[in-house]
Design a protein around this motif. Structure first.
Motif, PDB file in Angstrom:
ATOM      1  N   ALA A   1       0.835  -1.213   0.000  1.00  0.00           N
ATOM      2  CA  ALA A   1       0.000   0.000   0.000  1.00  0.00           C
ATOM      3  C   ALA A   1       0.869   1.261   0.000  1.00  0.00           C
ATOM      4  CB  ALA A   1      -0.904  -0.013   1.234  1.00  0.00           C
ATOM      5  N   ALA A   2       0.286   2.347  -0.517  1.00  0.00           N
ATOM      6  CA  ALA A   2       0.983   3.642  -0.562  1.00  0.00           C
ATOM      7  C   ALA A   2       1.410   4.060   0.839  1.00  0.00           C
ATOM      8  CB  ALA A   2       0.059   4.690  -1.162  1.00  0.00           C
ATOM      9  N   GLY A   3       2.609   4.606   0.944  1.00  0.00           N
ATOM     10  CA  GLY A   3       3.095   5.117   2.222  1.00  0.00           C
ATOM     11  C   GLY A   3       3.785   4.084   3.090  1.00  0.00           C
ATOM     12  N   THR A   4       3.701   2.798   2.697  1.00  0.00           N
ATOM     13  CA  THR A   4       4.364   1.772   3.501  1.00  0.00           C
ATOM     14  C   THR A   4       5.871   1.776   3.210  1.00  0.00           C
ATOM     15  OG1 THR A   4       3.984   0.057   1.825  1.00  0.00           O
ATOM     16  CG2 THR A   4       2.309   0.281   3.542  1.00  0.00           C
ATOM     17  N   ILE A   5       6.619   1.166   4.115  1.00  0.00           N
ATOM     18  CA  ILE A   5       8.085   1.106   3.967  1.00  0.00           C
ATOM     19  C   ILE A   5       8.458   0.392   2.668  1.00  0.00           C
ATOM     20  CG2 ILE A   5      10.180   0.049   4.925  1.00  0.00           C
ATOM     21  CD1 ILE A   5       8.874   0.505   7.740  1.00  0.00           C
ATOM     22  N   ARG A   6       7.815  -0.743   2.425  1.00  0.00           N
ATOM     23  CA  ARG A   6       8.180  -1.517   1.228  1.00  0.00           C
ATOM     24  C   ARG A   6       7.777  -0.808  -0.056  1.00  0.00           C
ATOM     25  NH1 ARG A   6       7.018  -7.441   3.963  1.00  0.00           N
ATOM     26  NH2 ARG A   6       9.187  -7.937   4.454  1.00  0.00           N
ATOM     27  N   LYS A   7       6.659  -0.093  -0.039  1.00  0.00           N
ATOM     28  CA  LYS A   7       6.265   0.663  -1.226  1.00  0.00           C
ATOM     29  C   LYS A   7       7.339   1.701  -1.557  1.00  0.00           C
ATOM     30  CE  LYS A   7       3.336   1.757  -4.448  1.00  0.00           C
ATOM     31  NZ  LYS A   7       2.920   0.726  -5.432  1.00  0.00           N
ATOM     32  N   ASP A   8       7.852   2.345  -0.528  1.00  0.00           N
ATOM     33  CA  ASP A   8       8.783   3.460  -0.752  1.00  0.00           C
ATOM     34  C   ASP A   8      10.237   3.021  -0.878  1.00  0.00           C
ATOM     35  OD1 ASP A   8       6.562   5.015  -0.618  1.00  0.00           O
ATOM     36  OD2 ASP A   8       7.080   6.068   1.226  1.00  0.00           O
ATOM     37  N   PHE A   9      10.627   1.901  -0.249  1.00  0.00           N
ATOM     38  CA  PHE A   9      12.058   1.571  -0.204  1.00  0.00           C
ATOM     39  C   PHE A   9      12.442   0.215  -0.776  1.00  0.00           C
ATOM     40  CE2 PHE A   9      11.447   4.548   3.461  1.00  0.00           C
ATOM     41  CZ  PHE A   9      12.184   5.604   2.940  1.00  0.00           C
ATOM     42  N   ALA A  10      11.489  -0.693  -1.006  1.00  0.00           N
ATOM     43  CA  ALA A  10      11.858  -2.026  -1.495  1.00  0.00           C
ATOM     44  C   ALA A  10      12.105  -2.003  -2.999  1.00  0.00           C
ATOM     45  CB  ALA A  10      10.743  -3.018  -1.172  1.00  0.00           C
ATOM     46  N   SER A  11      12.946  -2.939  -3.461  1.00  0.00           N
ATOM     47  CA  SER A  11      13.221  -3.055  -4.899  1.00  0.00           C
ATOM     48  C   SER A  11      12.371  -4.140  -5.545  1.00  0.00           C
ATOM     49  CB  SER A  11      14.695  -3.396  -5.120  1.00  0.00           C
ATOM     50  OG  SER A  11      15.504  -2.407  -4.524  1.00  0.00           O
ATOM     51  N   ASP A  12      12.261  -5.286  -4.876  1.00  0.00           N
ATOM     52  CA  ASP A  12      11.463  -6.400  -5.409  1.00  0.00           C
ATOM     53  C   ASP A  12      11.089  -7.335  -4.259  1.00  0.00           C
ATOM     54  OD1 ASP A  12      13.655  -8.242  -4.988  1.00  0.00           O
ATOM     55  OD2 ASP A  12      14.528  -7.534  -6.868  1.00  0.00           O
ATOM     56  N   ILE A  13      10.466  -8.472  -4.594  1.00  0.00           N
ATOM     57  CA  ILE A  13       9.943  -9.363  -3.543  1.00  0.00           C
ATOM     58  C   ILE A  13      11.049  -9.908  -2.635  1.00  0.00           C
ATOM     59  CG2 ILE A  13       9.954 -11.474  -4.946  1.00  0.00           C
ATOM     60  CD1 ILE A  13       7.213 -12.161  -3.600  1.00  0.00           C
ATOM     61  N   GLU A  14      12.287 -10.027  -3.132  1.00  0.00           N
ATOM     62  CA  GLU A  14      13.394 -10.473  -2.274  1.00  0.00           C
ATOM     63  C   GLU A  14      14.026  -9.282  -1.553  1.00  0.00           C
ATOM     64  OE1 GLU A  14      16.825 -13.496  -3.045  1.00  0.00           O
ATOM     65  OE2 GLU A  14      17.536 -11.521  -3.680  1.00  0.00           O
ATOM     66  N   ARG A  15      14.397  -8.273  -2.319  1.00  0.00           N
ATOM     67  CA  ARG A  15      15.100  -7.105  -1.763  1.00  0.00           C
ATOM     68  C   ARG A  15      14.032  -6.105  -1.294  1.00  0.00           C
ATOM     69  NH1 ARG A  15      20.308  -7.643  -3.237  1.00  0.00           N
ATOM     70  NH2 ARG A  15      20.773  -5.437  -2.967  1.00  0.00           N
ATOM     71  N   ASN A  16      13.397  -6.476  -0.157  1.00  0.00           N
ATOM     72  CA  ASN A  16      12.195  -5.741   0.252  1.00  0.00           C
ATOM     73  C   ASN A  16      12.365  -4.936   1.536  1.00  0.00           C
ATOM     74  OD1 ASN A  16      12.202  -7.854   2.005  1.00  0.00           O
ATOM     75  ND2 ASN A  16      10.202  -8.672   1.444  1.00  0.00           N
ATOM     76  N   ALA A  17      13.577  -4.468   1.781  1.00  0.00           N
ATOM     77  CA  ALA A  17      13.876  -3.399   2.761  1.00  0.00           C
ATOM     78  C   ALA A  17      13.802  -3.747   4.247  1.00  0.00           C
ATOM     79  CB  ALA A  17      13.038  -2.146   2.479  1.00  0.00           C
ATOM     80  N   VAL A  18      12.797  -4.509   4.636  1.00  0.00           N
ATOM     81  CA  VAL A  18      12.630  -4.780   6.073  1.00  0.00           C
ATOM     82  C   VAL A  18      12.119  -6.190   6.348  1.00  0.00           C
ATOM     83  CG1 VAL A  18      12.299  -2.455   7.045  1.00  0.00           C
ATOM     84  CG2 VAL A  18      10.377  -3.604   5.913  1.00  0.00           C
ATOM     85  N   HIS A  19      12.423  -6.645   7.539  1.00  0.00           N
ATOM     86  CA  HIS A  19      11.811  -7.837   8.116  1.00  0.00           C
ATOM     87  C   HIS A  19      11.024  -7.402   9.339  1.00  0.00           C
ATOM     88  CE1 HIS A  19      11.192 -11.602  10.241  1.00  0.00           C
ATOM     89  NE2 HIS A  19      11.627 -10.975  11.321  1.00  0.00           N
ATOM     90  N   GLY A  20       9.932  -8.079   9.622  1.00  0.00           N
ATOM     91  CA  GLY A  20       9.202  -7.856  10.874  1.00  0.00           C
ATOM     92  C   GLY A  20       8.620  -9.154  11.378  1.00  0.00           C
ATOM     93  N   SER A  21       8.687  -9.380  12.680  1.00  0.00           N
ATOM     94  CA  SER A  21       8.119 -10.607  13.262  1.00  0.00           C
ATOM     95  C   SER A  21       6.637 -10.697  12.933  1.00  0.00           C
ATOM     96  CB  SER A  21       8.270 -10.596  14.785  1.00  0.00           C
ATOM     97  OG  SER A  21       9.595 -10.353  15.152  1.00  0.00           O
ATOM     98  N   ASP A  22       6.151 -11.951  12.775  1.00  0.00           N
ATOM     99  CA  ASP A  22       4.758 -12.131  12.360  1.00  0.00           C
ATOM    100  C   ASP A  22       3.825 -12.607  13.469  1.00  0.00           C
ATOM    101  OD1 ASP A  22       5.614 -14.746  12.562  1.00  0.00           O
ATOM    102  OD2 ASP A  22       5.586 -15.134  10.408  1.00  0.00           O
ATOM    103  N   ALA A  23       4.338 -12.863  14.675  1.00  0.00           N
ATOM    104  CA  ALA A  23       3.499 -13.359  15.779  1.00  0.00           C
ATOM    105  C   ALA A  23       4.257 -13.190  17.104  1.00  0.00           C
ATOM    106  CB  ALA A  23       3.161 -14.829  15.560  1.00  0.00           C
TER     107      ALA A  23
END
Ligand code: ATP
Ligand code: MG
Length: 143
Positions: free
Chosen positions: A99-121
């Motif tokens: 989505a617009a304004g998210t970190i990955r929208k603004d800084f990621a290059s592709d599905i692998e080089r996607n700028a950040v990791h975050g815990s899921d649970a």
């Protein structure tokens, strides 16, 4: 809503493109407090262990290579509903779907080089924080 802790990595692509500040600004603007933060270079063994859940996936070897190609910033984030909130600010794994304004929208290059990791649970957040930060280290930084 409970105050939670979650774990974040600013991945090598985002560090290389001078986006440590840009990523951190979005986390802080979302109400997430940076409780602990350090720059580290993952060894191959660390990257393999961290992403072991994906070891059977076709992208595992590439992911390990990517995560070890340069320094990363590992962080503990704290705030209300921090795990879900961080995932929301991160955006979808594939930046084309983020989505617009998210970190990955603004800084990621592709599905692998996607700028950040975050815990899921909650359980993975706990494990991932312990993977990089000792109890004593966190206790010294608590506010
Ligand atoms: P992360 O665990 O890093 O926070 P995520 O939970 O959004 O990301 P996962 O499915 O757990 O996504 O994938 C872990 C990481 O593996 C992704 O963030 C991305 O770097 C990489 N990855 C995932 N799917 C692919 C793919 N199809 N091709 C290449 N790399 C991928
Ligand atoms: Mg994941």
């Amino acid at each position: 809503m409970a105050i939670e802790r979650t774990f974040s990595i600013i991945k090598p692509d985002a560090v290389a493109k001078n986006a440590i500040g840009g990523v951190t600004a979005k986390l802080e603007a979302a109400g997430l407090r940076i409780l602990a933060s350090k720059m580290v270079r993952l060894s191959e063994a660390q990257a393999k262990a961290f992403y072991v859940v994906h070891k059977e996936r076709p992208f595992y070897a590439g992911l390990v290579k990517f995560m070890t190609e340069g320094p990363v910033v590992v962080q503990v984030l704290e705030g209300e509903n921090a795990i879900a909130k961080n995932r929301e600010v991160m955006g979808a794994t594939n930046p084309e779907k983020a989505a617009a304004g998210t970190i990955r929208k603004d800084f990621a290059s592709d599905i692998e080089r996607n700028a950040v990791h975050g815990s899921d649970a909650p359980e993975t957040a706990k494990e991932e924080i312990a993977f990089f930060f000792s109890t004593a280290e966190l206790a010294a930084l608590a506010r």
